[in-house]
Motif scaffolding. Sequence first.
Motif, short mmCIF file in Angstrom:
data_model
loop_
_atom_site.label_atom_id
_atom_site.label_comp_id
_atom_site.label_asym_id
_atom_site.label_seq_id
_atom_site.Cartn_x
_atom_site.Cartn_y
_atom_site.Cartn_z
N UNK A 1 0.83 -1.21 0.00
CA UNK A 1 0.00 0.00 0.00
C UNK A 1 0.87 1.25 0.00
N UNK A 2 1.88 1.25 0.83
CA UNK A 2 2.67 2.47 1.05
C UNK A 2 3.69 2.74 -0.06
N UNK A 3 3.96 1.76 -0.91
CA UNK A 3 4.93 1.97 -1.99
C UNK A 3 4.40 2.91 -3.07
N UNK A 4 3.10 2.94 -3.26
CA UNK A 4 2.49 3.67 -4.36
C UNK A 4 1.67 4.84 -3.82
N UNK A 5 1.92 6.05 -4.33
CA UNK A 5 1.22 7.23 -3.82
C UNK A 5 -0.29 7.13 -4.01
#
Length: 273
Positions: free
Chosen positions: A250-254
């Motif tokens: 989830x946190x890898x992609x803005x």
Amino acid sequence: MAELVALRQGVAELVNDGDVVAMEGFTHLIPVAAGHEIIRQGRRNLTLVRMTPDIIYDQLIGAGCARKLVFSWGGNPGVGSLHRFRDAVEHGWPQALEIEEHSHAGMANRYVAGASGLPFAVLRGYAGTDLPQHTETVRSITCPFTGEELTALPALNPDVAVIHAQQADRRGNVQLWGVIGIQKEVVLSAKRSLVTVEEIVDKLEPRPGAVLLPTWAITAVAAVSGGAHPSYAQGYYDRDNASYRAWDAISRDRDAFRVWLDERVIAAGGRPA
């Protein structure tokens, strides 16, 4: 004396834009629900302080709440990096993030100094490291008795401390047990404090090894069942390892982060995500 409040009220009254905010809990009793309420209320330009910032600080940084992070280690425990943290440092998204790095011992001693009413902490650590060249709050000091060169660090006195605990009584006395971090010291060092708890009870039962925070040391207490999820609260629920693993993707992609934030925090109201 601590006031019993709703979480929304506690954050609204105690956490202001530009504050130095310390949210502590060492793998256990992490004040996640309080962090989500800070996001919902749109706080900005916070200096976030934490010995081990994990996914709740990743979320606060990604939501644009932070301008600075004071810490000693950061990561998604057992999984990997904090990608919103990295994006802010490396690319200034959603805004640039200043960092101030210390050791665990340094951070702990800074809280202790703050709780003790002292201007600075003294320790033997940091010798042989390059932290003094990169961190302005690390200074050398000579012992007046032995001539030994030591390290001095300024005390930490946050504007507000936020922690989670298992129980409070109706007078606002708080009890926490299990894996304990620096929660007692951060509450005693701060100007104001908000403690979320799993439940309010009529009487706190004595527990071997428990930490008791008296009502006179706390500003406000809010009952928030599940308020530490996905971390754990001993005696109430286990660590949700799947949530920590899912956070990595989830946190890898803005864009994925924005969707998650809207659905699981903003739209969730007062419910833990």
